[in-house]
Design a protein around this motif. Structure first.
Motif, PDB file in Angstrom:
ATOM      1  N   GLU A  97       0.846  -1.185   0.000  1.00 47.19           N
ATOM      2  CA  GLU A  97       0.000   0.000   0.000  1.00 47.19           C
ATOM      3  C   GLU A  97       0.886   1.241   0.000  1.00 47.19           C
ATOM      4  O   GLU A  97       1.947   1.255   0.628  1.00 47.19           O
ATOM      5  N   PRO A  98       0.483   2.273  -0.728  1.00 51.88           N
ATOM      6  CA  PRO A  98       1.270   3.509  -0.717  1.00 51.88           C
ATOM      7  C   PRO A  98       1.225   4.166   0.665  1.00 51.88           C
ATOM      8  O   PRO A  98       0.194   4.160   1.340  1.00 51.88           O
ATOM      9  N   VAL A  99       2.362   4.715   1.081  1.00 51.38           N
ATOM     10  CA  VAL A  99       2.444   5.508   2.307  1.00 51.38           C
ATOM     11  C   VAL A  99       3.288   6.739   1.999  1.00 51.38           C
ATOM     12  O   VAL A  99       3.952   6.816   0.963  1.00 51.38           O
ATOM     13  N   SER A 100       3.266   7.695   2.884  1.00 52.31           N
ATOM     14  CA  SER A 100       4.081   8.892   2.691  1.00 52.31           C
ATOM     15  C   SER A 100       5.541   8.592   3.003  1.00 52.31           C
ATOM     16  O   SER A 100       5.858   7.635   3.732  1.00 52.31           O
ATOM     17  N   TRP A 101       6.432   9.435   2.482  1.00 56.45           N
ATOM     18  CA  TRP A 101       7.838   9.317   2.838  1.00 56.45           C
ATOM     19  C   TRP A 101       8.025   9.480   4.346  1.00 56.45           C
ATOM     20  O   TRP A 101       8.832   8.779   4.956  1.00 56.45           O
ATOM     21  N   ASP A 102       7.285  10.385   4.939  1.00 50.17           N
ATOM     22  CA  ASP A 102       7.426  10.624   6.371  1.00 50.17           C
ATOM     23  C   ASP A 102       7.101   9.355   7.162  1.00 50.17           C
ATOM     24  O   ASP A 102       7.820   8.972   8.089  1.00 50.17           O
ATOM     25  N   THR A 103       6.019   8.691   6.765  1.00 46.56           N
ATOM     26  CA  THR A 103       5.635   7.449   7.443  1.00 46.56           C
ATOM     27  C   THR A 103       6.674   6.357   7.220  1.00 46.56           C
ATOM     28  O   THR A 103       7.099   5.671   8.165  1.00 46.56           O
ATOM     29  N   ALA A 104       7.094   6.193   5.956  1.00 48.42           N
ATOM     30  CA  ALA A 104       8.037   5.125   5.636  1.00 48.42           C
ATOM     31  C   ALA A 104       9.362   5.315   6.370  1.00 48.42           C
ATOM     32  O   ALA A 104       9.858   4.393   7.043  1.00 48.42           O
ATOM     33  N   LEU A 105       9.941   6.487   6.270  1.00 47.92           N
ATOM     34  CA  LEU A 105      11.238   6.726   6.901  1.00 47.92           C
ATOM     35  C   LEU A 105      11.144   6.665   8.421  1.00 47.92           C
ATOM     36  O   LEU A 105      12.057   6.174   9.094  1.00 47.92           O
ATOM     37  N   GLY A 106      10.028   7.154   8.970  1.00 47.00           N
ATOM     38  CA  GLY A 106       9.848   7.097  10.414  1.00 47.00           C
ATOM     39  C   GLY A 106       9.802   5.673  10.925  1.00 47.00           C
ATOM     40  O   GLY A 106      10.468   5.327  11.916  1.00 47.00           O
ATOM     41  N   GLU A 107       9.026   4.814  10.260  1.00 45.94           N
ATOM     42  CA  GLU A 107       8.916   3.429  10.708  1.00 45.94           C
ATOM     43  C   GLU A 107      10.224   2.669  10.488  1.00 45.94           C
ATOM     44  O   GLU A 107      10.628   1.844  11.325  1.00 45.94           O
ATOM     45  N   ILE A 108      10.888   2.922   9.358  1.00 43.57           N
ATOM     46  CA  ILE A 108      12.169   2.246   9.097  1.00 43.57           C
ATOM     47  C   ILE A 108      13.192   2.634  10.155  1.00 43.57           C
ATOM     48  O   ILE A 108      13.896   1.782  10.711  1.00 43.57           O
ATOM     49  N   ALA A 109      13.287   3.925  10.454  1.00 39.55           N
ATOM     50  CA  ALA A 109      14.260   4.383  11.448  1.00 39.55           C
ATOM     51  C   ALA A 109      13.991   3.773  12.815  1.00 39.55           C
ATOM     52  O   ALA A 109      14.930   3.367  13.527  1.00 39.55           O
ATOM     53  N   GLU A 110      12.737   3.680  13.205  1.00 45.10           N
ATOM     54  CA  GLU A 110      12.419   3.105  14.508  1.00 45.10           C
ATOM     55  C   GLU A 110      12.823   1.630  14.572  1.00 45.10           C
ATOM     56  O   GLU A 110      13.360   1.162  15.578  1.00 45.10           O
ATOM     57  N   ARG A 111      12.569   0.892  13.477  1.00 44.80           N
ATOM     58  CA  ARG A 111      12.964  -0.523  13.462  1.00 44.80           C
ATOM     59  C   ARG A 111      14.482  -0.660  13.530  1.00 44.80           C
ATOM     60  O   ARG A 111      15.007  -1.513  14.256  1.00 44.80           O
ATOM     61  N   LEU A 112      15.198   0.162  12.771  1.00 49.32           N
ATOM     62  CA  LEU A 112      16.657   0.071  12.772  1.00 49.32           C
ATOM     63  C   LEU A 112      17.235   0.479  14.120  1.00 49.32           C
ATOM     64  O   LEU A 112      18.214  -0.123  14.599  1.00 49.32           O
ATOM     65  N   LYS A 113      16.656   1.483  14.751  1.00 48.34           N
ATOM     66  CA  LYS A 113      17.128   1.894  16.083  1.00 48.34           C
ATOM     67  C   LYS A 113      16.997   0.742  17.081  1.00 48.34           C
ATOM     68  O   LYS A 113      17.907   0.484  17.886  1.00 48.34           O
ATOM     69  N   ALA A 114      15.861   0.068  17.036  1.00 47.22           N
ATOM     70  CA  ALA A 114      15.637  -1.021  17.990  1.00 47.22           C
ATOM     71  C   ALA A 114      16.633  -2.157  17.771  1.00 47.22           C
ATOM     72  O   ALA A 114      17.167  -2.732  18.732  1.00 47.22           O
ATOM     73  N   ILE A 115      16.894  -2.481  16.502  1.00 47.08           N
ATOM     74  CA  ILE A 115      17.855  -3.551  16.212  1.00 47.08           C
ATOM     75  C   ILE A 115      19.266  -3.118  16.602  1.00 47.08           C
ATOM     76  O   ILE A 115      20.025  -3.869  17.225  1.00 47.08           O
ATOM     77  N   ALA A 116      19.623  -1.879  16.235  1.00 48.69           N
ATOM     78  CA  ALA A 116      20.971  -1.380  16.535  1.00 48.69           C
ATOM     79  C   ALA A 116      21.230  -1.321  18.032  1.00 48.69           C
ATOM     80  O   ALA A 116      22.375  -1.491  18.480  1.00 48.69           O
ATOM     81  N   ALA A 117      20.192  -1.080  18.818  1.00 49.95           N
ATOM     82  CA  ALA A 117      20.368  -1.035  20.269  1.00 49.95           C
ATOM     83  C   ALA A 117      20.805  -2.391  20.804  1.00 49.95           C
ATOM     84  O   ALA A 117      21.529  -2.474  21.800  1.00 49.95           O
ATOM     85  N   ARG A 118      20.368  -3.467  20.147  1.00 50.99           N
ATOM     86  CA  ARG A 118      20.801  -4.806  20.549  1.00 50.99           C
ATOM     87  C   ARG A 118      22.180  -5.111  19.969  1.00 50.99           C
ATOM     88  O   ARG A 118      23.084  -5.527  20.677  1.00 50.99           O
ATOM     89  N   ASN A 119      22.323  -4.918  18.657  1.00 49.84           N
ATOM     90  CA  ASN A 119      23.610  -5.141  17.995  1.00 49.84           C
ATOM     91  C   ASN A 119      23.499  -4.608  16.570  1.00 49.84           C
ATOM     92  O   ASN A 119      22.783  -5.182  15.755  1.00 49.84           O
ATOM     93  N   PRO A 120      24.204  -3.512  16.233  1.00 47.32           N
ATOM     94  CA  PRO A 120      24.063  -2.950  14.890  1.00 47.32           C
ATOM     95  C   PRO A 120      24.540  -3.888  13.793  1.00 47.32           C
ATOM     96  O   PRO A 120      24.135  -3.738  12.628  1.00 47.32           O
ATOM     97  N   GLU A 121      25.379  -4.870  14.145  1.00 49.32           N
ATOM     98  CA  GLU A 121      25.841  -5.806  13.116  1.00 49.32           C
ATOM     99  C   GLU A 121      24.740  -6.747  12.647  1.00 49.32           C
ATOM    100  O   GLU A 121      24.916  -7.456  11.649  1.00 49.32           O
ATOM    101  N   ALA A 122      23.600  -6.752  13.323  1.00 46.56           N
ATOM    102  CA  ALA A 122      22.447  -7.521  12.850  1.00 46.56           C
ATOM    103  C   ALA A 122      21.785  -6.857  11.647  1.00 46.56           C
ATOM    104  O   ALA A 122      20.884  -7.437  11.035  1.00 46.56           O
ATOM    105  N   ILE A 123      22.227  -5.650  11.303  1.00 51.10           N
ATOM    106  CA  ILE A 123      21.743  -4.926  10.120  1.00 51.10           C
ATOM    107  C   ILE A 123      22.777  -5.104   9.014  1.00 51.10           C
ATOM    108  O   ILE A 123      23.967  -4.854   9.215  1.00 51.10           O
ATOM    109  N   VAL A 124      22.326  -5.538   7.826  1.00 49.28           N
ATOM    110  CA  VAL A 124      23.238  -5.823   6.720  1.00 49.28           C
ATOM    111  C   VAL A 124      22.816  -5.023   5.490  1.00 49.28           C
ATOM    112  O   VAL A 124      21.671  -5.145   5.042  1.00 49.28           O
TER     113      VAL A 124
END
Length: 700
Positions: A97-124
């Motif tokens: 479904e289409p979403v705004s850039w603001d929504t997409a980037l906001g949700e992506i950043a929140e997910r990456l922050k949560a993963i990085a808090a555990r271990n940023p190397e889990a992001i590839v």
């Protein structure tokens, strides 16, 4: 058309400045091709109506390949992604479904922050050469992932084995200048279908041919290029080093050697001589599956160039290094020019890649200092299928929790794609794909972010087939809501709280930073390209960029790693004739009208290709009761692939050619040829072994 396709709005002039009704904009081809053409885009009222080769650029000469000449068809394609999309169905369903850039980037950043808090190397990050541009490639993206502390990516999927082999022998990805092939008297085209993948080199080869040069093509497949050469040597896949060593054998036994050049400018000759003398044409012919006399003839032609003081040149390409011994094979071939002193001539020597000649400041672009002393683990892109399925462990590191894909389509292009598909299907894997179209990989995403094409952004290009730097200016405004990769990573950096000033550099600033004052940026602005000031015959008097300054037949660096310091023939992981269950070797060369998996969805080009096919020699087809047009099952222990057979003399006996790289969703059963390739790696460079693959074929 996909269910979520969005109607294409009319393009509008760039917001940067008013544009005249009609103009031509200089740019550069972004694709993974040695030619890196200079482009002229004609724009009328903000709409690109034509892309053509720049006649003022000597390497391009106003000529484009069939693919890029249709670039406007790709840019304005009805299925172009024009807004951010969020998954709206089960993973892999392709429903978004289409979403705004603001929504997409906001949700992506929140997910990456949560993963990085555990271990940023889990992001590839996962990227390659969907664009070859230094800015839209790894500039801002590199800064983002370095600052984050994400896993590093070992970008090996195309040329790593050959690059390492060349570096161990010549000191880097260096060689003769491509334009001087026009003056050669013997041209050996080794592992390349130049007509389809190196068109502008082929123009120089044709000039040489008209002036009396002899052209020889070495390739398991009778390609379009092989058809137009004087001779075709159809060796078995993975036997190139054996052929090169047999050529050395003949040069030695007939004393077609430049003893002065060898003595002054090479290292390790006595040991190489001893090894080469073990490889008679008869022995090599048995390994390569070619007549010994054909090897003798090529050696005589090559040696005669030394006797007659005529230039002999080798155009080596990447096809021959996608096997277990690909690095050693490259080393063996790269030794040949020094034996006959071919480097003395500007039209002699070898060219595989020229990319090490460019004084590119990668650190200024990608800012490895942002790692701040950290050393993240490295994930090999060629084993991504297995790596996505690995649990966390002390040896591997954390389980991969997020994959950020840009400039690549791993589900189509990575080996053993059933494993890649299984990994991408994990519900606990967060996947973001920056793309222009809904590819196989994009179908598996949680978010798809619409990317600009080459006509819509700034970029700076080096090459690996000639020695010019090219600047790409945006010709039109980004269509819809599409954004350059650089902008996406800038905005993600801001949302992640990265406050370093480098994340505010605009794209033109990044283009200027790529070379600093080593290339005149005003020249790039004025004419679109700048030629590196290089000698015509770079190694006429030695001066190789190796530790010794010589062509290193013997590599002390490899010996220090416990490896063989001399080049040798290493049999394939899956050598022809080694399996009764899978008696056919398979290679998967690119279809002529596609660029890897790019352009597969351009209708005019897909119409030219028709459909996925497997080329089979008449002998192999008859033994299995298979006729052209029949659907066949191609299989091995890794998987099955259904495709139509094409009985053709383009295939040699015992070898089938699965032309790629089609999107999986366009295959008969939702797969492509990489269902069969393996994740094993090469001897040097940790590269993939796409052409080291045994299969069986049955009528379906």
């Amino acid at each position: 058309m996909h269910s979520n396709s969005i109607p294409l709005p009319a393009a509008t002039p760039s917001a940067r400045a008013p544009q005249p009704a009609s103009l031509q904009v200089r740019g550069a081809c972004p694709h993974d091709c040695p030619d890196t053409c200079s482009l002229l885009t004609t724009v009328e009222n903000g709409v690109a109506i034509r892309v053509q080769g720049n006649p003022d650029h000597p390497q391009t000469g106003g000529v484009l390949c069939n693919k890029v000449s249709r670039y406007t068809e790709r840019t304005y394609h009805a299925e172009r992604l024009l807004s951010p999309l969020r998954r709206a169905g089960p993973k892999g369903s392709g429903r978004f479904e289409p979403v705004s850039w603001d929504t997409a980037l906001g949700e992506i950043a929140e997910r990456l922050k949560a993963i990085a808090a555990r271990n940023p190397e889990a992001i590839v990050p996962y990227s390659y050469c969907g664009t070859m541009g230094q800015v839209q490639g790894e500039a801002m993206a590199g800064r983002f992932f370095n600052r984050l502390g994400a896993s590093l990516l070992d970008r090996t999927i195309c040329a790593a084995a050959g690059a390492e082999g060349l570096t161990q022998t010549l000191g880097g990805k260096v060689g003769m200048r491509v334009e001087f092939f026009a003056d050669s008297k013997l041209i050996i085209i080794w592992g390349s279908n130049s007509i389809g993948s190196n068109l502008h080199f082929w123009r120089y080869a044709q000039v040489a041919k008209r002036n009396g040069a002899r052209l020889v093509c070495i390739d398991p497949r009778k390609s379009e290029t092989a058809e137009k050469c004087h001779e075709h040597i159809a060796l078995l896949p993975g036997t190139d080093a054996a052929l090169a060593l047999a050529l050395m054998h003949e040069l030695i036994t007939h004393d077609w050697l430049d003893h002065d050049y060898i003595a002054r400018h090479t290292l390790g000759w006595p040991a190489l001589r001893e090894r080469a003398l073990q490889w008679s044409p008869e022995r090599a012919g048995g390994v390569c599956g070619v007549p010994a006399e054909q090897i003798r003839t090529l050696a005589r032609d090559y040696g005669q160039c030394f006797v007659d003081r005529q230039p002999a040149a080798i155009r080596l390409n990447y096809g021959m290094q996608r096997v277990r011994g690909g690095g050693n094979a490259t080393r063996a071939v790269a030794c040949l020019p020094a034996l006959i002193g071919a480097w003395r001539h500007r039209a002699g020597g070898l060219l595989m890649s020229s990319s090490s000649l460019f004084p590119l400041d990668r650190a200024a672009l990608q800012r490895p200092d942002l790692l701040a002393g950290r050393t993240p683990r490295t994930v090999n892109m060629s084993t991504i299928g297995d790596d996505l399925l690995r649990p966390g462990s002390p040896a591997f590191g954390p389980k991969i929790e997020a994959l950020i894909v840009y400039n690549s389509n791993p589900l189509a292009v990575a080996p053993e794609s059933a494993r890649v598909a299984q990994g991408l299907a994990r519900d606990d894997l967060f996947t973001v794909v920056l793309e222009q179209f809904q590819t196989d990989t994009a179908d598996q995403a949680d978010f798809i972010l619409p990317a600009t094409t080459q006509l819509e952004h700034w970029d700076l290009h080096t090459t690996y087939g000639h020695t010019d730097v090219l600047l790409n200016r945006p010709a039109i405004a980004p269509l819809g809501e599409s954004r350059p990769n650089t902008q996406v990573f800038r905005e993600l950096a801001a949302r992640m709280g990265f406050a370093e000033p480098c994340f505010r550099d605009d794209d033109e600033t990044l283009c200027r930073a790529a070379f600093g004052d080593r290339v005149d940026f005003q020249t790039l602005l004025d004419q679109g390209f700048a030629t590196l000031p290089l000698p015509e015959a770079p190694f006429a008097d030695g001066g190789f960029p190796t530790p010794s300054g010589k062509c290193e037949f013997f590599s002390e660096r490899l010996a220090a790693q416990g490896l063989d310091g001399l080049p040798d023939h290493l049999p394939n992981h899956e050598a022809a004739g080694s399996s009764a269950d899978f008696p056919l070797a398979m290679i998967s060369p690119p279809a002529r009208n596609f660029m890897n998996s790019t352009y597969v969805n351009v209708k005019t080009l897909r119409a030219m290709e028709g459909e996925p096919v497997l080329e089979m020699h008449p002998h192999d087809a008859a033994a299995r009761g298979i006729a052209s047009g029949a659907v066949v099952r191609v299989f091995n222990a890794r998987g099955d692939y259904r495709v139509k057979a094409e009985v053709s003399l383009r295939a040699r006996p015992g070898v089938v050619n699965g032309l790629g790289i089609w999107w999986r969703k366009l295959g008969l059963d939702g797969t492509n040829v990489n269902q069969l390739t393996s994740q094993r790696l090469t001897d040097l460079g940790r590269g993939p072994v796409f052409y080291d693959c045994l299969v069986q074929v049955q009528a379906a």
